[in-house]
Design a protein around this motif. Structure first.
Motif: not given
Length: 137
Positions: A38-46
């Motif tokens: 909650d309140g977080r955004e996904p980034g590019k998978p590593v």
């Protein structure tokens, strides 16, 4: 004597009923993950994460594994996710200082210490706190 037993049984039922009413409902593993993100955004998978920086790990049954590294949460959804069980101990054999996609994690029963299976790791999706948006006055 029978009255005492009946009174004790009634008291036990009342006590059990009171705790059941006041207890919070248990969250499902997916609900726990949603709350963590909650309140977080996904980034590019590593493909890999450092094992030195991500020692804090949460296993969510049949949902995924969450690794905490500083302020970032990395979510891994293994290929054979149905094998994921928080009651098992996860045993990794890494060569170097990284845990990577396609690494195999063996699982061991927590009480009997017998092998229960294995998990094939997938990509690690980083989730960072969303930047705060300034509001116009």
């Amino acid at each position: 004597m029978r009255r005492i037993a009946l009174a004790l049984a009634s008291a036990a039922l009342l006590a059990g009923g009171a705790s059941a009413v006041s207890a919070k409902p248990k969250l499902t593993p997916q609900e726990r993950l949603d709350k963590m993100l909650d309140g977080r955004e996904p980034g590019k998978p590593v493909s890999c994460i450092s094992t030195y920086d991500s020692r804090d790990m949460t296993v969510l049954d049949k949902v995924g594994i969450v690794f905490r590294s500083g302020g970032t949460l990395y979510v891994n959804r293994p290929e054979n996710i149905d094998q994921l069980d928080s009651d098992d101990i996860m045993v990794t054999r890494t060569f170097g200082s990284q845990l990577c996609r396609l690494d195999i994690v063996h699982t061991v029963d927590r009480s009997g210490h017998f092998p229960t299976g294995f998990i094939n790791l997938g990509d690690f999706v980083p989730y960072k706190k969303a930047p705060k948006v300034a509001t116009a006055n």
